[in-house]
Design an enzyme around this catalytic site. Structure first.
Site, PDB file in Angstrom:
ATOM      1  N   LYS A  53      26.520  14.497 131.288  1.00  0.00           N
ATOM      2  CA  LYS A  53      27.289  15.701 131.626  1.00  0.00           C
ATOM      3  C   LYS A  53      26.989  16.819 130.636  1.00  0.00           C
ATOM      4  O   LYS A  53      26.810  17.979 131.011  1.00  0.00           O
ATOM      5  CB  LYS A  53      28.797  15.383 131.627  1.00  0.00           C
ATOM      6  CG  LYS A  53      29.210  14.471 132.782  1.00  0.00           C
ATOM      7  CD  LYS A  53      30.640  13.958 132.585  1.00  0.00           C
ATOM      8  CE  LYS A  53      30.975  12.885 133.605  1.00  0.00           C
ATOM      9  NZ  LYS A  53      32.281  12.234 133.350  1.00  0.00           N
ATOM     10  N   GLN A  97      37.336  11.249 129.917  1.00  0.00           N
ATOM     11  CA  GLN A  97      36.474  10.188 130.441  1.00  0.00           C
ATOM     12  C   GLN A  97      37.303   8.930 130.691  1.00  0.00           C
ATOM     13  O   GLN A  97      38.000   8.444 129.803  1.00  0.00           O
ATOM     14  CB  GLN A  97      35.337   9.911 129.433  1.00  0.00           C
ATOM     15  CG  GLN A  97      34.305   8.917 129.912  1.00  0.00           C
ATOM     16  CD  GLN A  97      33.514   9.416 131.125  1.00  0.00           C
ATOM     17  OE1 GLN A  97      33.155  10.587 131.223  1.00  0.00           O
ATOM     18  NE2 GLN A  97      33.260   8.519 132.075  1.00  0.00           N
ATOM     19  N   ASP A 120      38.021  18.256 136.840  1.00  0.00           N
ATOM     20  CA  ASP A 120      37.869  17.028 137.630  1.00  0.00           C
ATOM     21  C   ASP A 120      38.756  17.087 138.875  1.00  0.00           C
ATOM     22  O   ASP A 120      38.614  16.266 139.778  1.00  0.00           O
ATOM     23  CB  ASP A 120      38.240  15.787 136.790  1.00  0.00           C
ATOM     24  CG  ASP A 120      37.008  15.027 136.302  1.00  0.00           C
ATOM     25  OD1 ASP A 120      35.922  15.213 136.890  1.00  0.00           O
ATOM     26  OD2 ASP A 120      37.147  14.241 135.343  1.00  0.00           O
TER      27      ASP A 120
END
Ligand code: NAD
Length: 287
Positions: A53, A97, A120
């Site tokens: 990422k 994460q 997200d």
């Protein structure tokens, strides 16, 4: 029939080049879009995801930083780290994460991310906006699947889309995006009897179950678009999707591979969401 393979890496590159002028405009206005990843513990798999990422962000000119915390950190330390990023003007997107260590309430942590930085799209308010047909920040994997379908020019209106998997991060938001585009959507899960009866009638079949080779060629409607979201680590260490690639390829019209398919799109859409978040935050500051 042999399916056209949907190359996630190539489509992701197109997404990145489409972002370049938007990033340049932000930077000309003194804003460098920034993504912060909160990483708890030292799981090698998580470290690889985070590195990918970061690399993607830097490729497009974004600032990417990782806030690392030890595996034995407390929930309040983690919440404090998120709060510090919430109020950091150089950061426009925040992700945590997953998975988080046991003992930490993942939902409490995810819900603590500022709405406008929730790149997200897991915050209940952002998910609710999607349910109501007014998407704000949408989860990256479903967004990447839609981008892949659009890239291939696959019609959705009036078509039957079958989604295998009903998680809040993939199956459910994807079903909502497909509904919004006029598809008739069936969502299957592990309790669905006779899964093949559904998959064989799917013009668009998206598989997000986490079960290697769950879908085989005989379960695919000839000419269908088959998108494989699954990522499974096999005993030999290789990655495999949820679709038996070879048998499905002989029947489907389009097929996404694993690796090199949806995974690449997910990262690309995370970068896209961060740019979008930066544009909105800088517009809000100027207003
Ligand atoms: P999850 O475990 O939260 O949900 C899996 C879903 O699949 C559940 O709704 C379950 O009912 C359903 N399911 C399981 N077995 C089934 C069966 N035999 N028949 C029908 N339905 C079945 O998983 P998730 O987080 O939604 O992820 C699904 C898969 O996608 C995993 O392999 C995950 O690693 C992968 N994934 C990939 C990306 C990417 O970027 N490519 C992103 C997120 C998740």
């Amino acid at each position: 029939m042999t399916a056209s393979v949907l190359d996630g890496a190539a489509i992701a590159r197109q997404v990145f080049s489409g972002l370049e002028s938007r990033v340049a405009a932000l930077r000309a206005a003194g804003v460098r879009p920034g993504l912060a990843t909160v990483l708890v513990g030292d799981s090698p798999a998580s470290q690889v995801y985070v590195r990918n990422k970061q690399r993607a962000c830097e490729e497009v000119g974004l600032h990417a930083q990782v806030r690392e915390l030890p595996a034995d950190c407390s929930e309040s330390e983690l919440l404090a780290a998120v709060e510090a990023l919430n109020t950091n003007d150089a950061i426009h997107g925040i992700i945590v994460q997953l998975p988080l260590p046991r003992g930490i309430d993942s939902q409490r942590v995810l819900q603590s991310i500022a709405l406008e930085k929730d790149v997200d799209g897991f915050n209940w308010s952002n998910l609710g906006a999607l349910v109501d047909g007014h998407p704000r920040l949408v989860p990256c994997t479903p967004l990447g699947v839609m981008r892949m379908l659009d890239h291939a020019g696959i019609a959705l209106e009036g078509r039957h889309a079958v989604v295998i998997g009903r998680s809040s991060i993939v199956g459910k938001p994807l079903a909502l995006l497909l509904i919004a585009r006029g598809a008739t959507v069936t969502v299957c899960n592990s309790k669905t009897p006779d899964l093949a009866a559904y998959t064989r009638s799917a013009d668009v079949l998206v598989v997000a179950a986490g079960r290697p080779k769950l879908v085989t060629g005989d379960m695919v409607k000839p000419g269908a678009a088959v998108i494989d979201v699954g990522i499974n680590r096999m005993p030999d260490g290789k990655l495999a999707g949820d679709v038996d690639f070879e048998s499905a390829k002989a029947v489907a019209g389009w097929l996404s591979p694993v690796p090199g398919g949806v995974g690449r799109m997910t990262v690309a859409m995370l970068v896209a969401n961060t740019v979008l978040a930066a544009e909105r935050q800088s517009a809000a500051r100027c207003a």
